[in-house]
Every structure is written in structure tokens, then in C-alpha cells.
Design a protein around this motif. Structure first.
Motif, PDB file in Angstrom:
ATOM      1  N   ALA A   1       0.794  -5.932   6.419  1.00 26.21           N
ATOM      2  CA  ALA A   1       0.679  -6.723   5.060  1.00 26.21           C
ATOM      3  C   ALA A   1      -0.196  -5.988   4.391  1.00 26.21           C
ATOM      4  O   ALA A   1      -1.437  -5.880   4.800  1.00 26.21           O
ATOM      5  CB  ALA A   1       0.797  -8.051   5.454  1.00 26.21           C
ATOM      6  N   THR A   2      -0.126  -6.030   3.162  1.00 28.91           N
ATOM      7  CA  THR A   2      -1.042  -6.019   2.235  1.00 28.91           C
ATOM      8  C   THR A   2      -1.258  -7.427   1.556  1.00 28.91           C
ATOM      9  O   THR A   2      -0.345  -7.996   1.245  1.00 28.91           O
ATOM     10  CB  THR A   2      -0.669  -4.994   1.077  1.00 28.91           C
ATOM     11  OG1 THR A   2      -0.436  -3.713   1.457  1.00 28.91           O
ATOM     12  CG2 THR A   2      -1.710  -5.035  -0.150  1.00 28.91           C
TER      13      THR A   2
ATOM     14  N   ASP B   1      -2.064  -2.138  -8.537  1.00 27.74           N
ATOM     15  CA  ASP B   1      -3.525  -1.928  -7.692  1.00 27.74           C
ATOM     16  C   ASP B   1      -4.185  -3.182  -7.486  1.00 27.74           C
ATOM     17  O   ASP B   1      -3.932  -4.018  -8.117  1.00 27.74           O
ATOM     18  CB  ASP B   1      -4.259  -0.889  -8.399  1.00 27.74           C
ATOM     19  CG  ASP B   1      -4.821  -1.059  -9.669  1.00 27.74           C
ATOM     20  OD1 ASP B   1      -4.843  -2.293 -10.126  1.00 27.74           O
ATOM     21  OD2 ASP B   1      -5.264  -0.162 -10.554  1.00 27.74           O
ATOM     22  N   ALA B   2      -5.200  -3.042  -6.877  1.00 25.75           N
ATOM     23  CA  ALA B   2      -6.337  -4.250  -6.536  1.00 25.75           C
ATOM     24  C   ALA B   2      -6.587  -4.819  -7.855  1.00 25.75           C
ATOM     25  O   ALA B   2      -6.776  -6.151  -7.919  1.00 25.75           O
ATOM     26  CB  ALA B   2      -7.344  -4.039  -5.638  1.00 25.75           C
ATOM     27  N   GLU B   3      -7.329  -4.119  -8.906  1.00 24.95           N
ATOM     28  CA  GLU B   3      -7.752  -4.477  -9.872  1.00 24.95           C
ATOM     29  C   GLU B   3      -6.890  -5.320 -10.859  1.00 24.95           C
ATOM     30  O   GLU B   3      -7.057  -6.551 -11.327  1.00 24.95           O
ATOM     31  CB  GLU B   3      -8.221  -3.423 -11.044  1.00 24.95           C
ATOM     32  CG  GLU B   3      -9.048  -3.877 -11.960  1.00 24.95           C
ATOM     33  CD  GLU B   3      -9.733  -2.682 -12.713  1.00 24.95           C
ATOM     34  OE1 GLU B   3      -9.626  -2.763 -14.153  1.00 24.95           O
ATOM     35  OE2 GLU B   3     -10.246  -1.771 -12.236  1.00 24.95           O
ATOM     36  N   ALA B   4      -5.414  -4.880 -10.936  1.00 29.29           N
ATOM     37  CA  ALA B   4      -4.442  -5.677 -11.513  1.00 29.29           C
ATOM     38  C   ALA B   4      -3.926  -6.832 -10.695  1.00 29.29           C
ATOM     39  O   ALA B   4      -3.619  -7.913 -11.406  1.00 29.29           O
ATOM     40  CB  ALA B   4      -3.061  -4.860 -11.765  1.00 29.29           C
TER      41      ALA B   4
ATOM     42  N   ARG C   1       0.850  -1.197  -0.096  1.00 29.93           N
ATOM     43  CA  ARG C   1      -0.050   0.028   0.124  1.00 29.93           C
ATOM     44  C   ARG C   1       0.704   1.227  -0.091  1.00 29.93           C
ATOM     45  O   ARG C   1       0.484   2.266  -0.399  1.00 29.93           O
ATOM     46  CB  ARG C   1      -1.032  -0.001   0.952  1.00 29.93           C
ATOM     47  CG  ARG C   1      -0.315   0.208   2.603  1.00 29.93           C
ATOM     48  CD  ARG C   1      -1.459  -0.289   3.649  1.00 29.93           C
ATOM     49  NE  ARG C   1      -1.298  -1.691   3.869  1.00 29.93           N
ATOM     50  CZ  ARG C   1      -1.614  -2.178   4.775  1.00 29.93           C
ATOM     51  NH1 ARG C   1      -2.512  -1.721   5.749  1.00 29.93           N
ATOM     52  NH2 ARG C   1      -1.437  -3.554   5.163  1.00 29.93           N
ATOM     53  N   ASN C   2       2.113   1.306   0.452  1.00 30.03           N
ATOM     54  CA  ASN C   2       3.036   2.256   0.520  1.00 30.03           C
ATOM     55  C   ASN C   2       4.097   2.040  -0.463  1.00 30.03           C
ATOM     56  O   ASN C   2       5.009   1.137  -0.312  1.00 30.03           O
ATOM     57  CB  ASN C   2       3.536   2.519   1.970  1.00 30.03           C
ATOM     58  CG  ASN C   2       2.540   3.040   3.091  1.00 30.03           C
ATOM     59  OD1 ASN C   2       1.514   3.624   2.686  1.00 30.03           O
ATOM     60  ND2 ASN C   2       2.618   2.356   4.027  1.00 30.03           N
TER      61      ASN C   2
ATOM     62  N   LEU D   1      -1.869 -13.084  -2.564  1.00 24.91           N
ATOM     63  CA  LEU D   1      -0.675 -12.185  -2.879  1.00 24.91           C
ATOM     64  C   LEU D   1      -0.537 -11.569  -1.684  1.00 24.91           C
ATOM     65  O   LEU D   1      -1.400 -11.174  -1.127  1.00 24.91           O
ATOM     66  CB  LEU D   1      -0.989 -11.395  -4.050  1.00 24.91           C
ATOM     67  CG  LEU D   1      -1.010 -11.791  -5.431  1.00 24.91           C
ATOM     68  CD1 LEU D   1      -1.528 -10.555  -6.394  1.00 24.91           C
ATOM     69  CD2 LEU D   1      -0.080 -12.948  -5.915  1.00 24.91           C
ATOM     70  N   SER D   2       0.692 -11.525  -1.471  1.00 27.85           N
ATOM     71  CA  SER D   2       1.138 -10.870  -0.078  1.00 27.85           C
ATOM     72  C   SER D   2       2.529  -9.989  -0.408  1.00 27.85           C
ATOM     73  O   SER D   2       3.086 -10.417  -0.982  1.00 27.85           O
ATOM     74  CB  SER D   2       1.500 -11.663   1.033  1.00 27.85           C
ATOM     75  OG  SER D   2       1.918 -10.918   2.403  1.00 27.85           O
ATOM     76  N   ASP D   3       2.558  -8.743   0.120  1.00 25.79           N
ATOM     77  CA  ASP D   3       3.816  -7.948  -0.180  1.00 25.79           C
ATOM     78  C   ASP D   3       4.942  -8.219   0.717  1.00 25.79           C
ATOM     79  O   ASP D   3       5.971  -7.653   0.330  1.00 25.79           O
ATOM     80  CB  ASP D   3       3.409  -6.481  -0.013  1.00 25.79           C
ATOM     81  CG  ASP D   3       3.117  -5.999   1.481  1.00 25.79           C
ATOM     82  OD1 ASP D   3       2.623  -6.888   2.384  1.00 25.79           O
ATOM     83  OD2 ASP D   3       3.389  -4.513   1.849  1.00 25.79           O
TER      84      ASP D   3
END
Length: 94
Positions: free
Chosen positions: A75-76, A27-30, A21-22, A61-63
Motif C-alpha cells: 500500500a501507498t 504525488d506526495a506534495e499534492a 506508486r504504480n 490517505l491510502s491507495d
């Protein structure tokens, strides 16, 4: 990885630092499109053709690395569920 109320579920977990997110660039759609691609082009070919067949594939998926089942508010993470059907992944909203 475990039988649920609707049968066997297999999970595929991926690191995707670009979804952060930072400073992330995806983005979420992609990310949703990426998860669909991963299901079709990665997960389906890794499901055994013999033995019990999964009723659901979960792509996440996780960042950053996050232990399975453990919360990490920093985490995102994105998750999508699919039903394998006729050699394709059919999206199943949670």
C-alpha cells in the motif's frame, strides 16, 4: 478516537487510489495539500462542539483499504497530523 499523551486524537482515513506508486497521478506534495484541505474543509466541521475536544487531528490517505494498525507493504499511504486551533488546522510534523 483515543487519548494519547497529549490528549484526544481523532483520525480521518480516506481512500485515494490516485496516490498509488504504480500508475498513480497524485504525488506526495499534492497529497500533502489535499490532506490540509481535508482537515480544514472536512474534519473540522465534524468535530463535536461539546464534550472533550481533540488536541490532534490525523488525516491519512491510502491507495487501497488497509485495516487500521496493520502493515501492508504494497500500500501507498500518507499521514499528516494537525492541531485544531481557532477554527483552523495547524500542521504538526510527526
Amino acid at each position: 478516537d483515543a487519548p494519547g499523551p497529549d490528549g484526544l486524537t481523532v483520525r480521518f482515513r480516506f481512500l485515494a487510489p490516485a496516490i498509488a506508486r504504480n500508475g498513480g497521478t497524485v504525488d506526495a506534495e499534492a497529497a500533502q495539500a489535499d490532506m490540509a484541505w481535508l482537515c480544514e474543509n472536512f474534519a473540522l466541521s465534524r468535530i463535536a462542539s461539546t464534550g472533550p475536544q481533540p488536541s490532534q487531528i490525523v488525516i491519512s490517505l491510502s491507495d487501497r483499504p488497509v485495516d487500521f494498525g496493520q502493515p501492508d507493504p504494497e500500500a501507498t499511504q500518507y499521514f499528516e497530523a494537525y492541531r485544531p486551533e481557532d477554527g483552523a488546522c495547524v500542521w504538526e510534523p510527526f
